[in-house]
Scaffold this motif. Sequence first.
Motif, PDB file in Angstrom:
ATOM      1  N   LEU A 123      10.958 -27.283  25.991  1.00 51.59           N
ATOM      2  CA  LEU A 123      12.019 -28.124  26.518  1.00 51.59           C
ATOM      3  C   LEU A 123      12.534 -29.037  25.407  1.00 51.59           C
ATOM      4  CD1 LEU A 123      10.380 -28.890  29.963  1.00 51.59           C
ATOM      5  CD2 LEU A 123      12.425 -27.514  29.550  1.00 51.59           C
ATOM      6  N   PRO A 124      13.805 -29.386  25.430  1.00 54.76           N
ATOM      7  CA  PRO A 124      14.423 -30.122  24.308  1.00 54.76           C
ATOM      8  C   PRO A 124      13.669 -31.371  23.866  1.00 54.76           C
ATOM      9  CG  PRO A 124      16.100 -29.408  25.848  1.00 54.76           C
ATOM     10  CD  PRO A 124      14.786 -29.071  26.482  1.00 54.76           C
ATOM     11  N   ASP A 125      13.187 -32.163  24.836  1.00 53.88           N
ATOM     12  CA  ASP A 125      12.470 -33.396  24.501  1.00 53.88           C
ATOM     13  C   ASP A 125      10.992 -33.315  24.850  1.00 53.88           C
ATOM     14  OD1 ASP A 125      14.831 -34.692  23.595  1.00 53.88           O
ATOM     15  OD2 ASP A 125      15.379 -35.142  25.666  1.00 53.88           O
ATOM     16  N   GLY A 126      10.496 -32.088  25.083  1.00 54.47           N
ATOM     17  CA  GLY A 126       9.117 -31.931  25.533  1.00 54.47           C
ATOM     18  C   GLY A 126       8.137 -31.609  24.434  1.00 54.47           C
ATOM     19  N   SER A 127       8.235 -32.296  23.297  1.00 55.30           N
ATOM     20  CA  SER A 127       7.386 -31.997  22.151  1.00 55.30           C
ATOM     21  C   SER A 127       6.714 -33.260  21.627  1.00 55.30           C
ATOM     22  CB  SER A 127       8.223 -31.368  21.033  1.00 55.30           C
ATOM     23  OG  SER A 127       7.491 -31.286  19.827  1.00 55.30           O
ATOM     24  N   SER A 128       5.469 -33.104  21.152  1.00 58.44           N
ATOM     25  CA  SER A 128       4.772 -34.234  20.535  1.00 58.44           C
ATOM     26  C   SER A 128       5.362 -34.555  19.172  1.00 58.44           C
ATOM     27  CB  SER A 128       3.277 -33.918  20.386  1.00 58.44           C
ATOM     28  OG  SER A 128       3.083 -32.754  19.594  1.00 58.44           O
ATOM     29  N   ASN A 129       6.025 -33.560  18.571  1.00 53.97           N
ATOM     30  CA  ASN A 129       6.751 -33.764  17.317  1.00 53.97           C
ATOM     31  C   ASN A 129       8.231 -33.625  17.619  1.00 53.97           C
ATOM     32  OD1 ASN A 129       4.325 -33.876  15.725  1.00 53.97           O
ATOM     33  ND2 ASN A 129       4.193 -31.655  15.955  1.00 53.97           N
ATOM     34  N   PRO A 130       8.962 -34.719  17.734  1.00 58.19           N
ATOM     35  CA  PRO A 130      10.375 -34.653  18.131  1.00 58.19           C
ATOM     36  C   PRO A 130      11.194 -33.704  17.262  1.00 58.19           C
ATOM     37  CG  PRO A 130       9.590 -36.927  18.076  1.00 58.19           C
ATOM     38  CD  PRO A 130       8.509 -36.093  17.459  1.00 58.19           C
ATOM     39  N   ASP A 131      12.147 -33.036  17.914  1.00 56.81           N
ATOM     40  CA  ASP A 131      13.078 -32.131  17.217  1.00 56.81           C
ATOM     41  C   ASP A 131      12.368 -30.984  16.516  1.00 56.81           C
ATOM     42  OD1 ASP A 131      15.285 -33.770  17.936  1.00 56.81           O
ATOM     43  OD2 ASP A 131      14.815 -35.107  16.265  1.00 56.81           O
ATOM     44  N   SER A 132      11.303 -30.453  17.161  1.00 53.47           N
ATOM     45  CA  SER A 132      10.586 -29.298  16.617  1.00 53.47           C
ATOM     46  C   SER A 132      10.498 -28.217  17.682  1.00 53.47           C
ATOM     47  CB  SER A 132       9.179 -29.696  16.148  1.00 53.47           C
ATOM     48  OG  SER A 132       9.240 -30.604  15.073  1.00 53.47           O
ATOM     49  N   PRO A 133      11.607 -27.501  17.951  1.00 49.94           N
ATOM     50  CA  PRO A 133      11.606 -26.487  19.015  1.00 49.94           C
ATOM     51  C   PRO A 133      10.664 -25.326  18.715  1.00 49.94           C
ATOM     52  CG  PRO A 133      13.620 -26.360  17.725  1.00 49.94           C
ATOM     53  CD  PRO A 133      12.914 -27.608  17.281  1.00 49.94           C
ATOM     54  N   LEU A 134      10.005 -24.859  19.777  1.00 50.99           N
ATOM     55  CA  LEU A 134       9.027 -23.777  19.676  1.00 50.99           C
ATOM     56  C   LEU A 134       9.472 -22.617  20.559  1.00 50.99           C
ATOM     57  CD1 LEU A 134       6.085 -22.717  18.948  1.00 50.99           C
ATOM     58  CD2 LEU A 134       5.380 -23.828  21.087  1.00 50.99           C
ATOM     59  N   THR A 135       9.343 -21.390  20.066  1.00 50.67           N
ATOM     60  CA  THR A 135       9.636 -20.200  20.862  1.00 50.67           C
ATOM     61  C   THR A 135       8.481 -19.219  20.743  1.00 50.67           C
ATOM     62  OG1 THR A 135      10.806 -19.089  19.040  1.00 50.67           O
ATOM     63  CG2 THR A 135      12.116 -20.437  20.534  1.00 50.67           C
TER      64      THR A 135
ATOM     65  N   SER B 291       7.523 -23.807  39.266  1.00 48.34           N
ATOM     66  CA  SER B 291       8.978 -23.877  39.360  1.00 48.34           C
ATOM     67  C   SER B 291       9.611 -23.983  37.980  1.00 48.34           C
ATOM     68  CB  SER B 291       9.395 -25.086  40.197  1.00 48.34           C
ATOM     69  OG  SER B 291      10.805 -25.229  40.201  1.00 48.34           O
ATOM     70  N   THR B 292      10.733 -23.302  37.825  1.00 46.71           N
ATOM     71  CA  THR B 292      11.532 -23.449  36.597  1.00 46.71           C
ATOM     72  C   THR B 292      12.926 -23.967  36.965  1.00 46.71           C
ATOM     73  OG1 THR B 292      12.156 -21.097  36.722  1.00 46.71           O
ATOM     74  CG2 THR B 292      10.287 -21.675  35.320  1.00 46.71           C
ATOM     75  N   SER B 293      12.988 -24.714  38.058  1.00 49.80           N
ATOM     76  CA  SER B 293      14.262 -25.288  38.489  1.00 49.80           C
ATOM     77  C   SER B 293      14.687 -26.405  37.540  1.00 49.80           C
ATOM     78  CB  SER B 293      14.124 -25.853  39.905  1.00 49.80           C
ATOM     79  OG  SER B 293      13.233 -26.961  39.910  1.00 49.80           O
ATOM     80  N   LYS B 294      15.930 -26.836  37.651  1.00 51.74           N
ATOM     81  CA  LYS B 294      16.424 -27.923  36.815  1.00 51.74           C
ATOM     82  C   LYS B 294      15.621 -29.199  37.065  1.00 51.74           C
ATOM     83  CE  LYS B 294      21.163 -26.277  36.277  1.00 51.74           C
ATOM     84  NZ  LYS B 294      22.604 -26.572  36.518  1.00 51.74           N
ATOM     85  N   THR B 295      15.218 -29.419  38.332  1.00 56.47           N
ATOM     86  CA  THR B 295      14.437 -30.615  38.664  1.00 56.47           C
ATOM     87  C   THR B 295      13.084 -30.598  37.977  1.00 56.47           C
ATOM     88  OG1 THR B 295      15.518 -30.782  40.828  1.00 56.47           O
ATOM     89  CG2 THR B 295      13.431 -31.950  40.552  1.00 56.47           C
ATOM     90  N   ALA B 296      12.414 -29.439  38.028  1.00 57.39           N
ATOM     91  CA  ALA B 296      11.101 -29.323  37.393  1.00 57.39           C
ATOM     92  C   ALA B 296      11.206 -29.470  35.884  1.00 57.39           C
ATOM     93  CB  ALA B 296      10.465 -27.978  37.752  1.00 57.39           C
ATOM     94  N   MET B 297      12.222 -28.854  35.289  1.00 59.32           N
ATOM     95  CA  MET B 297      12.379 -28.957  33.838  1.00 59.32           C
ATOM     96  C   MET B 297      12.684 -30.392  33.416  1.00 59.32           C
ATOM     97  SD  MET B 297      14.204 -25.435  32.523  1.00 59.32           S
ATOM     98  CE  MET B 297      15.619 -25.477  33.634  1.00 59.32           C
ATOM     99  N   ALA B 298      13.451 -31.095  34.233  1.00 54.77           N
ATOM    100  CA  ALA B 298      13.755 -32.495  33.921  1.00 54.77           C
ATOM    101  C   ALA B 298      12.487 -33.345  33.955  1.00 54.77           C
ATOM    102  CB  ALA B 298      14.790 -33.040  34.907  1.00 54.77           C
ATOM    103  N   GLU B 299      11.580 -33.025  34.882  1.00 48.66           N
ATOM    104  CA  GLU B 299      10.332 -33.786  34.999  1.00 48.66           C
ATOM    105  C   GLU B 299       9.465 -33.643  33.751  1.00 48.66           C
ATOM    106  OE1 GLU B 299       6.258 -33.927  37.744  1.00 48.66           O
ATOM    107  OE2 GLU B 299       8.005 -32.759  38.414  1.00 48.66           O
ATOM    108  N   TYR B 300       9.466 -32.447  33.164  1.00 47.76           N
ATOM    109  CA  TYR B 300       8.610 -32.195  32.001  1.00 47.76           C
ATOM    110  C   TYR B 300       9.369 -32.274  30.676  1.00 47.76           C
ATOM    111  CZ  TYR B 300       4.896 -30.771  35.162  1.00 47.76           C
ATOM    112  OH  TYR B 300       3.924 -30.766  36.133  1.00 47.76           O
TER     113      TYR B 300
END
Length: 238
Positions: free
Chosen positions: A143-155, A225-234
Amino acid sequence: MAQAIRQAGTEVGEPNECAKRNVQRWESGKVGRPRGIYVRSLERVTGLPIEALGFALPVPNTRAKGRAVTNGHGTVQGKVVEVGATTAPGGAIPMTKHNDHSTLSGIWLSRYEYHSSGRGSDFTGEHFVVIIQHGNKLTARSLPDGSSNPDSPLTLDLTVEGNVVTGTWREETAANGYYAGAVYHGAIQLLVEPTGRKMSGKWVGFGKDFDVNTGPWELTFKDASTSKTAMAEYNRRP
């Protein structure tokens, strides 16, 4: 957009022939759900699960068996539809059932450990990732802001065989961080616990000095859930 989808397919070893007309049909709603080969590339390009892009989901908990019926229960291409499992897009590969939600799709906490030779210490990287399963293929995007190291996207691009998950990982480090925007990638293999709520294993990759390193990696289930609400929570720092 079509060009980006073709490129994404090539990168994950699933070449496709996406053209402008495909994108137009998706945007107009004429096609409610793209084929699986396009779904995985769409998720890779956009960084979002397919349901968050407005497409219809497959009917859950159904399985096709090889005999036709005419007794009012309904016939689907000459096959009885029963409750209890799921089918992959096109019915080719059955989804592996690991937990109460039938697949490994959902939001997970990814955690890996690595040694920094430059800093002489061990560190941990954590990301909240969205995992989507199509047949025996898994795609995971942080998730865009869901990282312990900001701005480090993982795939992660993975394949499931029974309880063994194998594939590749890729992380883009923050431009203003210690690794100055370097991109790292490598291989990963995990074992899914019988509960289906944890995957544990090892990663392999190259270091800053181009030596081959390895370390532990685990993913812990958080939400089906992978809804927008769930993603916003995490969508926050772990």
